[in-house]
Design an enzyme around this catalytic site. Structure first.
Site, PDB file in Angstrom:
ATOM      1  N   GLU A   1     -18.471  -2.408   5.862  1.00 38.46           N
ATOM      2  CA  GLU A   1     -17.494  -2.650   6.919  1.00 38.46           C
ATOM      3  C   GLU A   1     -18.122  -3.494   8.012  1.00 38.46           C
ATOM      4  O   GLU A   1     -19.277  -3.275   8.379  1.00 38.46           O
ATOM      5  CB  GLU A   1     -17.030  -1.306   7.514  1.00 38.46           C
ATOM      6  CG  GLU A   1     -16.266  -0.452   6.521  1.00 38.46           C
ATOM      7  CD  GLU A   1     -15.814   0.877   7.129  1.00 38.46           C
ATOM      8  OE1 GLU A   1     -15.869   1.027   8.366  1.00 38.46           O
ATOM      9  OE2 GLU A   1     -15.400   1.752   6.357  1.00 38.46           O
TER      10      GLU A   1
ATOM     11  N   GLU B   1      -8.092  -4.019   5.146  1.00 42.46           N
ATOM     12  CA  GLU B   1      -7.379  -2.741   5.227  1.00 42.46           C
ATOM     13  C   GLU B   1      -6.565  -2.638   6.512  1.00 42.46           C
ATOM     14  O   GLU B   1      -7.018  -3.045   7.589  1.00 42.46           O
ATOM     15  CB  GLU B   1      -8.394  -1.572   5.199  1.00 42.46           C
ATOM     16  CG  GLU B   1      -7.752  -0.218   5.510  1.00 42.46           C
ATOM     17  CD  GLU B   1      -8.628   1.001   5.248  1.00 42.46           C
ATOM     18  OE1 GLU B   1      -9.716   0.850   4.663  1.00 42.46           O
ATOM     19  OE2 GLU B   1      -8.215   2.098   5.639  1.00 42.46           O
TER      20      GLU B   1
HETATM   21  N1  LIG Z   1      -7.195   9.631   0.751  1.00 45.72           N
HETATM   22  C1  LIG Z   1      -7.530   8.571   1.480  1.00 45.72           C
HETATM   23  N2  LIG Z   1      -6.793   7.435   1.361  1.00 45.72           N
HETATM   24  C2  LIG Z   1      -7.112   6.325   2.088  1.00 45.72           C
HETATM   25  O1  LIG Z   1      -6.420   5.305   1.938  1.00 45.72           O
HETATM   26  C3  LIG Z   1      -8.247   6.374   2.951  1.00 45.72           C
HETATM   27  C4  LIG Z   1      -9.002   7.568   3.018  1.00 45.72           C
HETATM   28  N3  LIG Z   1      -8.608   8.647   2.289  1.00 45.72           N
HETATM   29  N4  LIG Z   1     -10.108   7.674   3.806  1.00 45.72           N
HETATM   30  C5  LIG Z   1     -10.656   6.474   4.397  1.00 45.72           C
HETATM   31  C6  LIG Z   1      -9.581   5.593   4.843  1.00 45.72           C
HETATM   32  C7  LIG Z   1      -8.750   6.179   5.966  1.00 45.72           C
HETATM   33  N5  LIG Z   1      -7.483   5.574   5.717  1.00 45.72           N
HETATM   34  C8  LIG Z   1      -6.318   5.761   6.438  1.00 45.72           C
HETATM   35  C9  LIG Z   1      -5.892   7.022   6.767  1.00 45.72           C
HETATM   36  C10 LIG Z   1      -4.726   7.227   7.474  1.00 45.72           C
HETATM   37  C11 LIG Z   1      -3.965   6.133   7.872  1.00 45.72           C
HETATM   38  C12 LIG Z   1      -2.708   6.354   8.628  1.00 45.72           C
HETATM   39  O2  LIG Z   1      -2.215   7.447   8.681  1.00 45.72           O
HETATM   40  N6  LIG Z   1      -2.140   5.320   9.233  1.00 45.72           N
HETATM   41  C13 LIG Z   1      -0.853   5.387   9.891  1.00 45.72           C
HETATM   42  C14 LIG Z   1      -0.677   4.233  10.853  1.00 45.72           C
HETATM   43  C15 LIG Z   1      -1.430   4.485  12.136  1.00 45.72           C
HETATM   44  C16 LIG Z   1      -1.034   3.526  13.257  1.00 45.72           C
HETATM   45  O3  LIG Z   1      -1.030   2.305  13.065  1.00 45.72           O
HETATM   46  O4  LIG Z   1      -0.768   4.029  14.348  1.00 45.72           O
HETATM   47  C17 LIG Z   1       0.265   5.305   8.850  1.00 45.72           C
HETATM   48  O5  LIG Z   1       1.393   5.649   9.190  1.00 45.72           O
HETATM   49  O6  LIG Z   1      -0.014   4.934   7.694  1.00 45.72           O
HETATM   50  C18 LIG Z   1      -4.388   4.853   7.546  1.00 45.72           C
HETATM   51  C19 LIG Z   1      -5.574   4.678   6.821  1.00 45.72           C
HETATM   52  C20 LIG Z   1      -7.519   4.736   4.544  1.00 45.72           C
HETATM   53  N7  LIG Z   1      -8.611   5.304   3.780  1.00 45.72           N
HETATM   54  C1  LIG Z   2     -10.412   0.942   1.222  1.00 44.23           C
HETATM   55  C2  LIG Z   2     -11.098   1.832   0.279  1.00 44.23           C
HETATM   56  C3  LIG Z   2     -11.360   1.130  -1.015  1.00 44.23           C
HETATM   57  C4  LIG Z   2     -12.387   2.348   0.864  1.00 44.23           C
HETATM   58  O1  LIG Z   2     -13.110   1.701   1.575  1.00 44.23           O
HETATM   59  C5  LIG Z   2     -12.731   3.728   0.531  1.00 44.23           C
HETATM   60  O2  LIG Z   2     -12.085   4.311  -0.363  1.00 44.23           O
HETATM   61  O3  LIG Z   2     -13.670   4.243   1.148  1.00 44.23           O
HETATM   62 MG   LIG Z   3     -14.610   2.890   2.532  1.00 41.71          MG
END
Ligand SMILES: Nc1nc(=O)c2c([nH]1)NC[C@@H]1CN(c3ccc(C(=O)N[C@@H](CCC(=O)O)C(=O)O)cc3)CN21
Ligand SMILES: CC(C)C(=O)C(=O)O
Ligand SMILES: [Mg+2]
Length: 280
Positions: free
Chosen positions: A120, A187
């Site tokens: 990252e 991402e």
């Molecule tokens: N199970 C899992 N899936 C993932 O895609 C993921 C992980 N873990 N762990 C590492 C990161 C964390 N990630 C995430 C986790 C939560 C949101 C999320 O809830 N985003 C909100 C938008 C937030 C905003 O812009 O205010 C959404 O509604 O999707 C996004 C990425 C993506 N990655």
């Molecule tokens: C965005 C995804 C591939 C990632 O970095 C993770 O799973 O940790």
């Molecule tokens: Mg990662």
């Protein structure tokens, strides 16, 4: 024994040739059994530091260590005969200096047999990307929403939602391409940001919560299978809900043990052939 690399293996070079021709399909994996199941269907398997959240139940990716990534990476390469395996560098293992990053990234590749690492970063990772690339380690920078910065972001918040931020991200992606990155992961950005980044570089851009215009897509495997329910990012499409199916099988097993229906003698072992048993 052949001195050549596995001919059927997707490599970072294969992935680069796919840009503009065919969408790149990626999923995450942390273990051999899952890697084996998804391997024939994907071009790329990412051993994500999301393992900390998905497998270990941590609430961010910050608690993941190099040893964890190497152990899970080794498990995944044992199950992946075809896909290009890329391993996340965990928090604290690469940010200090290009030298620290090379020392740890080389250990990751030596001990797992994976093809590349992902890290990252913003502009502060350009020198490191160049340093590793020039020394034989393919690097995939992870831009946009960087979960290892969660303490500064105040949550997993969507990035690059205004013109200035989009312009900065496109410029960063171009700098990473110049620094030798073989591909970019983007991402959690606005769709326009991811689309503009993809159009702005000649290396493949893989998106998660990014844009259909990206050169490829990745999702966390447990998210598409319904095996992770702490939260659901908007971008994680659930293709099957395996949780209830697993619960059903376990309930049936439990019932059969309690009623004496399992095991039957079919599941038990006989005596060794040389054993003489005298009835008393
Ligand atoms: N199970 C899992 N899936 C993932 O895609 C993921 C992980 N873990 N762990 C590492 C990161 C964390 N990630 C995430 C986790 C939560 C949101 C999320 O809830 N985003 C909100 C938008 C937030 C905003 O812009 O205010 C959404 O509604 O999707 C996004 C990425 C993506 N990655
Ligand atoms: C965005 C995804 C591939 C990632 O970095 C993770 O799973 O940790
Ligand atoms: Mg990662």
């Amino acid at each position: 024994m052949s001195i050549h690399m596995d001919k059927n293996r997707v490599t970072p070079v294969t992935l680069q040739k796919m840009k503009g021709k065919t969408p790149i399909v990626a999923l995450t994996a942390y273990e051999k059994p899952m890697a084996e199941i998804i391997d024939p269907h994907v071009d790329m398997i990412i051993v994500g530091d999301s393992v900390g959240m998905v497998v270990y139940g941590q609430d961010s990716t910050l608690g993941v260590t190099l040893e964890m990534m190497i152990n899970h990476g080794l498990a995944v390469t044992r199950g992946a005969a075809h896909a290009c395996v890329i391993i996340d560098m965990p928090f604290g293992s690469y940010q200090e200096s290009p030298q620290q990053a090379f020392r740890h990234a080389s250990q990751v590749l030596i001990r797992t047999g994976a093809q590349a690492v992902k890290l990252e970063g913003g502009a502060e990772m350009l020198d490191t990307t160049r340093f590793l690339t020039q020394r034989g380690i393919p690097v995939m920078p992870h831009i946009g929403l960087m979960p290892q910065h969660v303490n500064q972001l105040g949550g997993f918040k969507t990035q690059a939602r205004d013109a200035a931020a989009i312009e900065a991200l496109v410029s960063l992606a171009k700098d990473f391409e110049q620094a030798g990155a073989f591909s970019i992961l983007i991402e959690g950005t606005s769709e326009l940001a991811a689309r503009t980044v993809t159009a702005g570089v000649s290396i493949p851009v893989i998106g998660i919560g990014a844009s259909p215009a990206c050169d490829g897509q990745v999702l966390v495997t447990e998210d598409i299978l319904g095996l992770f329910s702490d939260y659901t990012p908007k971008f994680a499409k659930r293709y099957i809900d395996l949780g209830p199916l697993i619960a059903k099988a376990c309930a049936q097993y439990a019932q059969e043990v309690r009623t004496g229906e399992f095991p039957t003698l079919e599941h038990c072992f006989g005596l060794s052939k040389t054993t003489k048993v005298t009835a008393d």
